[in-house]
Design a protein around this motif. Structure first.
Motif, PDB file in Angstrom:
ATOM      1  N   ALA A  53       0.835  -1.202   0.000  1.00 29.63           N
ATOM      2  CA  ALA A  53       0.000   0.000   0.000  1.00 29.63           C
ATOM      3  C   ALA A  53       0.870   1.252   0.000  1.00 29.63           C
ATOM      4  O   ALA A  53       0.608   2.217  -0.738  1.00 29.63           O
ATOM      5  N   VAL A  54       1.920   1.262   0.814  1.00 32.82           N
ATOM      6  CA  VAL A  54       2.834   2.402   0.845  1.00 32.82           C
ATOM      7  C   VAL A  54       3.544   2.551  -0.497  1.00 32.82           C
ATOM      8  O   VAL A  54       3.729   3.666  -0.997  1.00 32.82           O
ATOM      9  N   ALA A  55       3.923   1.436  -1.106  1.00 32.89           N
ATOM     10  CA  ALA A  55       4.585   1.491  -2.413  1.00 32.89           C
ATOM     11  C   ALA A  55       3.676   2.131  -3.457  1.00 32.89           C
ATOM     12  O   ALA A  55       4.128   2.944  -4.283  1.00 32.89           O
ATOM     13  N   HIS A  56       2.388   1.772  -3.447  1.00 32.00           N
ATOM     14  CA  HIS A  56       1.440   2.407  -4.368  1.00 32.00           C
ATOM     15  C   HIS A  56       1.370   3.913  -4.109  1.00 32.00           C
ATOM     16  O   HIS A  56       1.351   4.727  -5.048  1.00 32.00           O
ATOM     17  N   ALA A  57       1.317   4.301  -2.850  1.00 33.98           N
ATOM     18  CA  ALA A  57       1.233   5.719  -2.507  1.00 33.98           C
ATOM     19  C   ALA A  57       2.509   6.453  -2.933  1.00 33.98           C
ATOM     20  O   ALA A  57       2.439   7.588  -3.440  1.00 33.98           O
ATOM     21  N   GLU A  58       3.659   5.823  -2.734  1.00 33.59           N
ATOM     22  CA  GLU A  58       4.921   6.450  -3.138  1.00 33.59           C
ATOM     23  C   GLU A  58       4.978   6.645  -4.654  1.00 33.59           C
ATOM     24  O   GLU A  58       5.393   7.709  -5.140  1.00 33.59           O
ATOM     25  N   THR A  59       4.552   5.630  -5.398  1.00 32.61           N
ATOM     26  CA  THR A  59       4.538   5.754  -6.855  1.00 32.61           C
ATOM     27  C   THR A  59       3.574   6.849  -7.288  1.00 32.61           C
ATOM     28  O   THR A  59       3.892   7.658  -8.179  1.00 32.61           O
ATOM     29  N   ALA A  60       2.391   6.880  -6.676  1.00 30.87           N
ATOM     30  CA  ALA A  60       1.407   7.902  -7.013  1.00 30.87           C
ATOM     31  C   ALA A  60       1.956   9.300  -6.743  1.00 30.87           C
ATOM     32  O   ALA A  60       1.733  10.240  -7.525  1.00 30.87           O
ATOM     33  N   ALA A  61       2.678   9.453  -5.644  1.00 31.50           N
ATOM     34  CA  ALA A  61       3.280  10.751  -5.325  1.00 31.50           C
ATOM     35  C   ALA A  61       4.313  11.147  -6.373  1.00 31.50           C
ATOM     36  O   ALA A  61       4.364  12.301  -6.815  1.00 31.50           O
ATOM     37  N   GLU A  62       5.144  10.204  -6.772  1.00 32.04           N
ATOM     38  CA  GLU A  62       6.149  10.478  -7.796  1.00 32.04           C
ATOM     39  C   GLU A  62       5.507  10.894  -9.116  1.00 32.04           C
ATOM     40  O   GLU A  62       6.060  11.722  -9.848  1.00 32.04           O
ATOM     41  N   LEU A  63       4.323  10.344  -9.398  1.00 31.73           N
ATOM     42  CA  LEU A  63       3.635  10.648 -10.653  1.00 31.73           C
ATOM     43  C   LEU A  63       2.829  11.939 -10.585  1.00 31.73           C
ATOM     44  O   LEU A  63       2.324  12.397 -11.608  1.00 31.73           O
ATOM     45  N   GLY A  64       2.680  12.502  -9.383  1.00 33.26           N
ATOM     46  CA  GLY A  64       2.005  13.782  -9.254  1.00 33.26           C
ATOM     47  C   GLY A  64       0.574  13.726  -8.779  1.00 33.26           C
ATOM     48  O   GLY A  64      -0.146  14.735  -8.871  1.00 33.26           O
ATOM     49  N   ALA A  65       0.126  12.586  -8.264  1.00 33.84           N
ATOM     50  CA  ALA A  65      -1.240  12.494  -7.730  1.00 33.84           C
ATOM     51  C   ALA A  65      -1.351  13.339  -6.460  1.00 33.84           C
ATOM     52  O   ALA A  65      -0.352  13.682  -5.818  1.00 33.84           O
ATOM     53  N   ASP A  66      -2.591  13.672  -6.110  1.00 28.48           N
ATOM     54  CA  ASP A  66      -2.843  14.551  -4.966  1.00 28.48           C
ATOM     55  C   ASP A  66      -3.135  13.800  -3.677  1.00 28.48           C
ATOM     56  O   ASP A  66      -2.969  14.360  -2.587  1.00 28.48           O
ATOM     57  N   ALA A  67      -3.616  12.575  -3.774  1.00 29.18           N
ATOM     58  CA  ALA A  67      -3.931  11.782  -2.590  1.00 29.18           C
ATOM     59  C   ALA A  67      -3.963  10.314  -2.986  1.00 29.18           C
ATOM     60  O   ALA A  67      -4.019   9.969  -4.174  1.00 29.18           O
ATOM     61  N   ALA A  68      -3.906   9.446  -1.985  1.00 26.92           N
ATOM     62  CA  ALA A  68      -4.013   8.002  -2.202  1.00 26.92           C
ATOM     63  C   ALA A  68      -5.267   7.491  -1.508  1.00 26.92           C
ATOM     64  O   ALA A  68      -5.648   8.000  -0.449  1.00 26.92           O
ATOM     65  N   VAL A  69      -5.905   6.497  -2.096  1.00 30.56           N
ATOM     66  CA  VAL A  69      -7.146   5.938  -1.567  1.00 30.56           C
ATOM     67  C   VAL A  69      -6.860   4.533  -1.052  1.00 30.56           C
ATOM     68  O   VAL A  69      -6.360   3.680  -1.789  1.00 30.56           O
ATOM     69  N   LEU A  70      -7.221   4.299   0.218  1.00 32.56           N
ATOM     70  CA  LEU A  70      -6.793   3.078   0.905  1.00 32.56           C
ATOM     71  C   LEU A  70      -7.962   2.317   1.492  1.00 32.56           C
ATOM     72  O   LEU A  70      -8.741   2.859   2.279  1.00 32.56           O
ATOM     73  N   THR A  71      -8.088   1.047   1.133  1.00 29.84           N
ATOM     74  CA  THR A  71      -9.038   0.139   1.775  1.00 29.84           C
ATOM     75  C   THR A  71      -8.334  -0.595   2.913  1.00 29.84           C
ATOM     76  O   THR A  71      -7.099  -0.645   2.954  1.00 29.84           O
TER      77      THR A  71
END
Length: 298
Positions: A91-109
């Protein structure tokens, strides 16, 4: 960007279009879909969610879908990237990748398959991801897919975390939604993910919605948000019902894609296993439901 303010409206959990017959991501159709939504006034986009078939994407595809969304939106609205996973590390890896790509937030179940044996387990999971995520976290309650809900007491415990901004609730349980609303801080974003409850939730204090069928009828959803406290809002909620029922019968990904193909927004309603396309005898009913919903906005 003030995320709570920006997300006080309608966010669309994007479908992931595939090329008919090849199951490859149709990048042109994906960006056309985003144009369709932005022109209609949608307030945010959510790639790699349930409707976006995230669980059927490879890690590389997951990243590419987020990248395409960020690039094409180009800062016009927030991009919330799906980060659901069964381990804190992933989950953290997805959030880190999303941050690198410029996303504004991560959605977590909460984690799925290996579910918590006590509510404290989910609390630990969510807190550990929030502690390590470089992006703000929007929690996502969808017990039909994760096997358990995020208990209200768990939410109350993590809602004050500086990196947790709110929740998308797709449980379909309005009592649960209101319980969370009462027991979390005012600044905690409450987003209704169950389309059939959007108007009731907005009238009771929800900040907005994250709704699959806003892919299909973004103008109507934007208007519904603005008119939720009026008779017009009730009319639009009623107009959504037949298409929402079709999603219940055939699945949100397949039914939403069939509706988008019917509207000419994407060229194919292809999905990946284990999902299957809407059968022929369901397509006509979906078309009629789309027509009724769109006509309600005229």
């Amino acid at each position: 960007m003030d995320l709570p303010e920006a997300l006080s409206g309608i966010t669309t959990p994007l479908v992931t279009p595939f090329e008919d017959g090849s199951s490859q991501i149709d990048e042109d159709a994906f960006t056309d879909l985003i144009d369709h939504l932005l022109e209609a006034g949608i307030d945010g986009v959510f790639p790699c969610g349930t409707t976006g078939e995230f669980a059927s994407l490879s890690r590389e595809e997951h990243s590419r879908v987020v990248e395409l969304a960020v690039e094409h939106v180009d800062g016009e609205v927030p991009v919330l990237a799906g980060a659901a996973a069964t381990s804190v590390h992933d989950a953290v890896a997805h959030a880190e990748t999303a941050a690198e790509l410029g996303a504004d937030a991560a959605v977590l179940t909460p984690p799925y398959f290996h579910t918590a044996n006590a509510p404290e387990g989910n609390q630990r999971f969510l807190k550990q991801v929030a502690d390590r995520s470089p992006l703000p976290i929007l929690l996502y309650n969808i017990p039909v897919c994760t096997g358990q809900r995020i208990e209200p007491e768990t939410l109350a415990a993590v809602a004050t975390h500086e990196n947790v901004i709110g929740i998308k609730d797709s449980s379909g349980d309005l009592e649960y939604f209101l319980s969370v609303l009462r027991n979390t801080p005012d600044e905690f974003l409450m987003l209704q993910g169950y389309d059939a409850l959007l108007v009731p939730a907005l009238r009771m204090g929800a900040d907005g919605g994250v709704n699959a069928l806003s892919n299909v009828a973004p103008e109507e959803y934007a208007e519904l948000y603005e008119t939720a406290h009026t008779e017009r809002g009730e009319e639009l909620q009623d107009a959504i019902a037949p298409l929402f029922d079709a999603c219940g019968s055939y699945g949100f990904g397949p039914a939403t894609k069939t509706a988008l193909e019917y509207r000419g927004v994407i060229p194919s309603d292809a999905v990946r296993p284990p999902l299957v396309e809407v059968p022929e005898d369901g397509r006509a009913a979906i078309g009629e439901s789309v027509d009724g919903l769109v006509e309600s906005g005229d």
